[in-house]
Every structure is written in C-alpha cells, then in structure tokens.
Scaffold this motif. Sequence first.
Motif, PDB file in Angstrom:
ATOM      1  N   PHE A 396      40.039 -13.888   9.565  1.00  0.00           N
ATOM      2  CA  PHE A 396      39.024 -14.141  10.585  1.00  0.00           C
ATOM      3  C   PHE A 396      39.624 -14.723  11.858  1.00  0.00           C
ATOM      4  O   PHE A 396      39.125 -14.476  12.954  1.00  0.00           O
ATOM      5  CB  PHE A 396      37.969 -15.108  10.032  1.00  0.00           C
ATOM      6  N   GLN A 397      40.714 -15.529  11.746  1.00  0.00           N
ATOM      7  CA  GLN A 397      41.255 -16.183  12.927  1.00  0.00           C
ATOM      8  C   GLN A 397      41.857 -15.181  13.907  1.00  0.00           C
ATOM      9  O   GLN A 397      41.918 -15.445  15.112  1.00  0.00           O
ATOM     10  CB  GLN A 397      42.302 -17.242  12.533  1.00  0.00           C
ATOM     11  N   LEU A 398      42.290 -14.017  13.425  1.00  0.00           N
ATOM     12  CA  LEU A 398      42.864 -13.024  14.328  1.00  0.00           C
ATOM     13  C   LEU A 398      41.789 -12.246  15.079  1.00  0.00           C
ATOM     14  O   LEU A 398      42.106 -11.391  15.891  1.00  0.00           O
ATOM     15  CB  LEU A 398      43.778 -12.065  13.557  1.00  0.00           C
ATOM     16  N   GLN A 399      40.523 -12.538  14.801  1.00  0.00           N
ATOM     17  CA  GLN A 399      39.446 -11.965  15.590  1.00  0.00           C
ATOM     18  C   GLN A 399      39.209 -12.782  16.859  1.00  0.00           C
ATOM     19  O   GLN A 399      38.404 -12.392  17.696  1.00  0.00           O
ATOM     20  CB  GLN A 399      38.170 -11.899  14.748  1.00  0.00           C
ATOM     21  N   ASP A 400      39.888 -13.908  16.992  1.00  0.00           N
ATOM     22  CA  ASP A 400      39.794 -14.763  18.175  1.00  0.00           C
ATOM     23  C   ASP A 400      41.006 -14.497  19.060  1.00  0.00           C
ATOM     24  O   ASP A 400      42.141 -14.767  18.662  1.00  0.00           O
ATOM     25  CB  ASP A 400      39.747 -16.228  17.750  1.00  0.00           C
ATOM     26  N   PRO A 401      40.816 -13.987  20.283  1.00  0.00           N
ATOM     27  CA  PRO A 401      41.976 -13.680  21.142  1.00  0.00           C
ATOM     28  C   PRO A 401      42.813 -14.892  21.490  1.00  0.00           C
ATOM     29  O   PRO A 401      43.999 -14.755  21.789  1.00  0.00           O
ATOM     30  CB  PRO A 401      41.331 -13.047  22.389  1.00  0.00           C
ATOM     31  N   ARG A 402      42.240 -16.098  21.448  1.00  0.00           N
ATOM     32  CA  ARG A 402      43.040 -17.289  21.734  1.00  0.00           C
ATOM     33  C   ARG A 402      44.137 -17.475  20.690  1.00  0.00           C
ATOM     34  O   ARG A 402      45.256 -17.882  21.020  1.00  0.00           O
ATOM     35  CB  ARG A 402      42.124 -18.522  21.775  1.00  0.00           C
ATOM     36  N   VAL A 403      43.802 -17.175  19.444  1.00  0.00           N
ATOM     37  CA  VAL A 403      44.816 -17.269  18.386  1.00  0.00           C
ATOM     38  C   VAL A 403      45.908 -16.222  18.606  1.00  0.00           C
ATOM     39  O   VAL A 403      47.098 -16.502  18.413  1.00  0.00           O
ATOM     40  CB  VAL A 403      44.149 -17.094  17.008  1.00  0.00           C
ATOM     41  N   ILE A 404      45.504 -15.021  19.017  1.00  0.00           N
ATOM     42  CA  ILE A 404      46.492 -13.965  19.278  1.00  0.00           C
ATOM     43  C   ILE A 404      47.438 -14.379  20.395  1.00  0.00           C
ATOM     44  O   ILE A 404      48.657 -14.152  20.318  1.00  0.00           O
ATOM     45  CB  ILE A 404      45.773 -12.650  19.644  1.00  0.00           C
ATOM     46  N   VAL A 405      46.907 -15.003  21.461  1.00  0.00           N
ATOM     47  CA  VAL A 405      47.762 -15.435  22.575  1.00  0.00           C
ATOM     48  C   VAL A 405      48.772 -16.466  22.088  1.00  0.00           C
ATOM     49  O   VAL A 405      49.966 -16.381  22.404  1.00  0.00           O
ATOM     50  CB  VAL A 405      46.902 -16.005  23.726  1.00  0.00           C
ATOM     51  N   VAL A 406      48.312 -17.451  21.311  1.00  0.00           N
ATOM     52  CA  VAL A 406      49.227 -18.490  20.819  1.00  0.00           C
ATOM     53  C   VAL A 406      50.296 -17.881  19.913  1.00  0.00           C
ATOM     54  O   VAL A 406      51.487 -18.216  20.026  1.00  0.00           O
ATOM     55  CB  VAL A 406      48.432 -19.578  20.072  1.00  0.00           C
ATOM     56  N   LEU A 407      49.900 -16.971  19.010  1.00  0.00           N
ATOM     57  CA  LEU A 407      50.882 -16.323  18.146  1.00  0.00           C
ATOM     58  C   LEU A 407      51.893 -15.510  18.943  1.00  0.00           C
ATOM     59  O   LEU A 407      53.088 -15.489  18.628  1.00  0.00           O
ATOM     60  CB  LEU A 407      50.169 -15.422  17.134  1.00  0.00           C
ATOM     61  N   PHE A 523      60.486  -9.535  18.567  1.00  0.00           N
ATOM     62  CA  PHE A 523      59.924  -8.944  19.782  1.00  0.00           C
ATOM     63  C   PHE A 523      58.959  -7.806  19.433  1.00  0.00           C
ATOM     64  O   PHE A 523      57.951  -7.607  20.124  1.00  0.00           O
ATOM     65  CB  PHE A 523      61.039  -8.443  20.696  1.00  0.00           C
ATOM     66  N   LEU A 524      59.268  -7.056  18.377  1.00  0.00           N
ATOM     67  CA  LEU A 524      58.345  -5.994  17.951  1.00  0.00           C
ATOM     68  C   LEU A 524      57.023  -6.593  17.466  1.00  0.00           C
ATOM     69  O   LEU A 524      55.940  -6.042  17.711  1.00  0.00           O
ATOM     70  CB  LEU A 524      58.988  -5.152  16.849  1.00  0.00           C
ATOM     71  N   THR A 525      57.115  -7.733  16.758  1.00  0.00           N
ATOM     72  CA  THR A 525      55.896  -8.413  16.330  1.00  0.00           C
ATOM     73  C   THR A 525      55.087  -8.873  17.535  1.00  0.00           C
ATOM     74  O   THR A 525      53.859  -8.734  17.577  1.00  0.00           O
ATOM     75  CB  THR A 525      56.243  -9.620  15.444  1.00  0.00           C
ATOM     76  N   ALA A 526      55.770  -9.443  18.537  1.00  0.00           N
ATOM     77  CA  ALA A 526      55.077  -9.865  19.762  1.00  0.00           C
ATOM     78  C   ALA A 526      54.434  -8.680  20.465  1.00  0.00           C
ATOM     79  O   ALA A 526      53.327  -8.783  21.005  1.00  0.00           O
ATOM     80  CB  ALA A 526      56.067 -10.570  20.695  1.00  0.00           C
ATOM     81  N   LEU A 527      55.125  -7.527  20.453  1.00  0.00           N
ATOM     82  CA  LEU A 527      54.571  -6.336  21.082  1.00  0.00           C
ATOM     83  C   LEU A 527      53.308  -5.874  20.360  1.00  0.00           C
ATOM     84  O   LEU A 527      52.312  -5.495  20.995  1.00  0.00           O
ATOM     85  CB  LEU A 527      55.627  -5.222  21.070  1.00  0.00           C
ATOM     86  N   ALA A 528      53.331  -5.921  19.017  1.00  0.00           N
ATOM     87  CA  ALA A 528      52.146  -5.536  18.251  1.00  0.00           C
ATOM     88  C   ALA A 528      50.982  -6.484  18.528  1.00  0.00           C
ATOM     89  O   ALA A 528      49.827  -6.063  18.673  1.00  0.00           O
ATOM     90  CB  ALA A 528      52.475  -5.521  16.761  1.00  0.00           C
ATOM     91  N   LEU A 529      51.272  -7.780  18.617  1.00  0.00           N
ATOM     92  CA  LEU A 529      50.213  -8.751  18.929  1.00  0.00           C
ATOM     93  C   LEU A 529      49.651  -8.517  20.327  1.00  0.00           C
ATOM     94  O   LEU A 529      48.436  -8.645  20.554  1.00  0.00           O
ATOM     95  CB  LEU A 529      50.755 -10.172  18.809  1.00  0.00           C
ATOM     96  N   ALA A 530      50.527  -8.184  21.278  1.00  0.00           N
ATOM     97  CA  ALA A 530      50.057  -7.902  22.639  1.00  0.00           C
ATOM     98  C   ALA A 530      49.164  -6.674  22.661  1.00  0.00           C
ATOM     99  O   ALA A 530      48.178  -6.609  23.419  1.00  0.00           O
ATOM    100  CB  ALA A 530      51.256  -7.713  23.575  1.00  0.00           C
ATOM    101  N   TRP A 531      49.472  -5.683  21.834  1.00  0.00           N
ATOM    102  CA  TRP A 531      48.622  -4.487  21.770  1.00  0.00           C
ATOM    103  C   TRP A 531      47.237  -4.835  21.240  1.00  0.00           C
ATOM    104  O   TRP A 531      46.225  -4.378  21.756  1.00  0.00           O
ATOM    105  CB  TRP A 531      49.281  -3.444  20.869  1.00  0.00           C
ATOM    106  N   VAL A 532      47.196  -5.688  20.199  1.00  0.00           N
ATOM    107  CA  VAL A 532      45.901  -6.136  19.676  1.00  0.00           C
ATOM    108  C   VAL A 532      45.143  -6.901  20.748  1.00  0.00           C
ATOM    109  O   VAL A 532      43.927  -6.739  20.923  1.00  0.00           O
ATOM    110  CB  VAL A 532      46.100  -7.014  18.424  1.00  0.00           C
ATOM    111  N   LEU A 533      45.859  -7.745  21.491  1.00  0.00           N
ATOM    112  CA  LEU A 533      45.229  -8.522  22.556  1.00  0.00           C
ATOM    113  C   LEU A 533      44.614  -7.609  23.610  1.00  0.00           C
ATOM    114  O   LEU A 533      43.529  -7.876  24.135  1.00  0.00           O
ATOM    115  CB  LEU A 533      46.265  -9.448  23.190  1.00  0.00           C
TER     116      LEU A 533
END
Length: 721
Positions: A396-407, A523-533
């Motif tokens: 559920f926490q990954l449905q909050d974009p603030r959590v995605i930004v911090v990650l 960096f690939l993980t960060a890229l995937a998180l940015a895509w979700v964001l």
Amino acid sequence: MPRSIYRYCVLFYLALMLFPQIGAAQEFPGTSGETLIKSSLIAETNQPAAGTSSTLAVFMEPQSGWHGYWKQPGSIGLAPQFDWQLPDGVSVGDASFPVPHTLMTGDLMNHVFEHPYALLLPVEIDGSVAPGTPLPITVGLNYLACRADACVPEQSTLAITLTAGDGRITQERKARFDEWRRELPRPLGSQASFVTINDARLRVSIPLPASMTLNDPHLFVDTDNIVDPAAEQIFSREGDVLIVETQRANSWSANSPPAAFEALLSLGTGTGLTLVSHSAEAPAAGTNGYQSTSTSSSTTIASTTITSTTGEQGISTLLLTAFFGALLGGVLLNIMPCVFPILSLKVLSLARLTGGQREARREALAYTAGVVIVCLLLGATIIALRAVGTQVGWAFQLQDPRVIVVLTLLTVAIGFNLAGLFELGSINAGGKLASQDGVAGAFWTGVLAAFVATPCSGPFMATALGAALVLPTFAALTVFAGLGLGIALPFLLLGFVPVLRRVLPRPGPWLATFRHIMAIPMFLTALALAWVLGRQLSNNGMIASLALIMLLAIGLWFTGLRQRSAKRLSWLPAGLAAGLALTGSVLVPGAFIQQAVDLNPLVSSANTRSLDFNANRLIELRQQGHAILVYFSADWCVTCKINEQRAINTPRTQQAFEQAEVITMKGDWTNGDPAITTFLEQHGRSGVPLYLWYAPGATEPEVLSQLLAPNTLTVLASQLD
C-alpha cells in the motif's frame, strides 16, 4: 398498530404523493412544511471527458428520527424514483445503494437508511460530444421520508451543469466519492443457490469462507415476491458455505418458481456482499456445532461471532499454513526483480568479511532484524488501517508518490556511493544507511530490502498474506514475521553456515571494480521507481521530482570533492541537499498529483474486448457466457510487467484471444482502488499480481500462476474451440 392498518396508512401517504395538490393541504406531525430528507446532486468531475464514464451522487441527509428506503424497501415503503432530463449524448445508469439496515415497525420489516447516505449513478458521455459543450442534467426525485408515527412523500428537482472536458477530478471530490464507494456492497464473486423446503420455506446456500467473522448478518433480497421480509432468518454453517433459511413470500408461485434472484448479504459490520442465487439443490442446514436464531424484532445471531467447535484447531492449521507459505514466498522473493538489486549491497560485505564466524553471525542477525522489523511494521500498519475501515493491501505504501520519491532519492544516493562519487562514512547523518559496512549497515540493508520487496507478491506469498488478513492480530503478525524471515533466510544461512561462505570469492583488488559494477542495478532500480512516479504524477510533477534528484546528486558531488581535498565539514553540501530534497519529497507529489479519470466504466462497448476492471460488468459478461481473463497489476510491480510483456500483451496471445473471443479485463492498482482491494481479498489475496480465468459457464474462476509461462493463455484460449 395492526399490520393491515399500518399498510393502509402508508398507502394513503403514497396516494398523496401522486396527487400533490391533496398533499399540500396536509400537515404531517413535526414537519411544518420543512424538508425531512435533504437531497443534493453532486458530480465526481464537473468536466467529464467524451467517450468515458463518470459518476453522479444523489446525497440524502435525513433529519434525526426520519429514514429513507433501500431499492427494495421491505414489507412496505417506497424506493427512490428518478425522472432524468438529459442532453444529447448523455446517459445515466441505475443507482448503486449502500448497505441498508433493518427496522421493524409492528410486524413489518423495513430496509432503511437513518443516516446520511449517497446513491451513486454511472453517467456516460458519448464520444461525439465536443469539448466545451455544456451538459445540463436535471432529475426529478420522488421518495418517502418516514418515522415511527408518520410517512411523508417528498419531491425535489435537482440540477447540475457539466462541461465536456478532460475528466479532471479534484482531490477533495475524489476522496469524497471514494468514501461513498467504500460504503457500497461488494460482489460475492461466487454463485449462491437456493432450494425450497416444506413447501413454505427457502434455504439459500452462500459460498463464504468459514474464517470470515459475521456479526448480526441479514439477507436483503432485491427481487420482489421471493421471501417475506419480516420473517425470521436462521443462519448456520456447513464448512465454507453459509446457509440462510427463511419464509417464502405468500405470493410465491409454485407453478412457475423463479430461476434466480438477487440479494445482498449484510455482514453486520457495515459491509455487504451482493450475490445472485440460482435454483439448485442446497446442502442440509449446518451441523458443525453452532446455529443462529432471530427474533421477530430483528435478525440476530445467538453469538456475536460465528465460530465452530473446531475454531481454534482451524485457526492453528491456517496459521501454520500461512506462516510456511509466507516463509517460502519470502525466500523466492530474493530472486525476484524487486529485491535482487538491493541484495547486491550485501554481496560486497559478504566478500569482505574478515572477522570470522562471530562477525558473520552478527551481520546475518542484524540483516534479519532489519527485514523482520519492517515486515512487522508494514503488517501492523495494514491491520490498523483496515480496522478503521480503510481498504489497503500489501504494498500500500507504494501507492503514495511521496514514498516513491524518497525511495528514488535513497537508491540514487546508494548508487552514487557504490560508483565512488562520495564516501558515505564521512556523512554522519547518513552513515547508518544501507551502504555502510558492519552490523548497522547490515540492519539498514535489511530494512531497504524488505521495503522495496513489497511491490512483489510472488508464489506462495500472496495466498499466505491474504490468509493473514483474516487471522487474529497476533497470528497475522506472525505470518508477516514469517515473510521477513523468508527474505532474510539466504543471508542468515550464509552467516551461520561457514561452508557456504567458503564458496564466495576471496577479498582482493577486484572488490573495488565489483563495487562500481554493483552501482548499475541500483541505478536501474531508481529508473524503475522514476517510471512508476511518472505514472502517478503530472509532467510538471515528474520534472520537479527529477530536480530533487539532481539537487541531491549535486550535493553528493560537492561532498565527494571536499572529501578528496580533506576539507572540514565535507558532509555539509550533501546534508543540505538531502534536507531540501526530503522536504521537497513531501511537498512536490501533493502539488503535482496526476488528475485521474474514472477508469471503471459500468457500460462498455460490446465490441471492446479489452476492458478496465469493474465487478458489475464482470458479472454481466459471465452471465452472457463469455470467456474472460481478469488480471490485476500495478506499475510498481515488476513481476506484473514481466508477465504482461511475455505472456499477455504478445501478438500470439492477442491473436488467440481474438479467435476465441476472449475478453480481457485489467485492474490497475498503482494508486490504490478500494473496489480492487476488496475483490483481491475475496480471492484470498492482499496484493498483486492476480490472474483469473473465467471459462464460459464455469461457476468459479481458475486461479493462474503468478509467474505466467509464455504459452499459458494461448493454451487456455485454444481449449475453448
């Protein structure tokens, strides 16, 4: 008051509503001409997009002591009646009602609402409507307001003017409609059955897990002339089947009995399940050690919670099964794309261990502690939120974009550290994070691994977590702890089994190069998180988030330069940048949230074979005999995306589906959706992915593997020929 006299009084009031000139001359007790149930018309969006569906709400606010009626009012009463005046290109569907409650007046049962409630209606805008076109909508509303000693027919004319636009929904309006949707009953997802007994009674069998707790349930039957609403309802259990026995309606036709009827099962906790019951042979009344009875004044269960004599043994078995399922699922998560990049951090520390067995065990235990604590905290948060009525599930926490930004900021910082841009050890504020060596580093690596693992719901784990949500709190937390232990188990074994560590390469100069290489998966993980964001925020929000990442990178770069020059306070640029970036991570998502549109149209084109998930539409399509693939995904679920690319959205699968006329229905859980969360729970899941195959005429779907083989769906489609 005798039943016949009461019935004639109500009919008299109904006649007054049909002849308002007579009603105007009457003064009902306590009314003085005032509105007893205030009504208002509210749109989820004032700018609905052409070619889409949106939602209207008729919000009803009864005065204290007065009530309105459900769509099937009970022994007597009147459901709300709508008379729509619509512009060209606009259509409004049937109203969806929240779960009512029972009210006995004399020997009559009423299905009522005594508190404010909303009736939700789908409104569809034709694709031919030009942007900017005004859409005036008017509805004449007739309804009955009643209390113990009087019933007053009321009328209101509600109007609203929409404008064809882009479908934007304000956050305030979205939150309000989401709250109203949470009050709606959910589809059962399984078919109920009924059979007549003793020529006067009806027995309804409803598939319902024995572990589900009920408190004062009631079966509200939508269809007229099926049951006597005021009759006693007796509940019992037969395994995973809830059995309801009650009196048939006096108007029941023995010569032409109904083939099916619709109903709503109230669970007694403000929630309900809609169902369709078909005529069939039903099992005998439950005999597993409990039975409920009801009185003439209300339907009640002898105990506030339905339990069986073997309840404790059943819970123990369920707990053990769920625990080991979560343990095995956690182990498998280590090879899933969600977790593997984070584990690259510990590969370095494992290769560098020089303190012997004691140091290895300490790091293994610290890593395990970090993983288990996060899983317990996430589990406790889910349980607490669900206890107050919020529909959430795993991740559920990954449905909050603030959590995605911090990650994203965290993974970028770790990636730059591994790449050699700066040394984390000099930054006191961040020296305890995951890239640090030693016990603290192992602990924070475990924290990060568990937190990032939540997008996945791998094999064995999904069912285990779904079961955890129906267990008592302590037992549920035990299952979440088992998940954490499973995630940490490989590293725990490496720490406590020396022979496994001896397989690892010896320390040497190659470690520096390997450390830099390990920055790539970060960096690939960060890229995937940015895509979700980017899927959650607007374009401006995405640019603002990238600016925060750039700000952090510049701060880390200046810190690295000062470190190499041996300057004092070398950590200061990174500390300031990190503080500003973290502050921005809280402010930016709220300012640039992606405006959503209603992605769950209740009415879809018959020619469309790729639909957004809607439970009501699914029921319609199943009744029409279609083959349907229903699946649930999220942009942050890497496993989901892999399955879509290799098994669902392939030319071969799509061609097979087209030839077999298979309908695909997708539920997007990226930003959370109470309806999807409830549907997942009904199938024993707390997260995505979930793949359901509905063969034509099948009473239950086939639950497919969470790792789809490329030919899984094509084989299923070919079997339809």
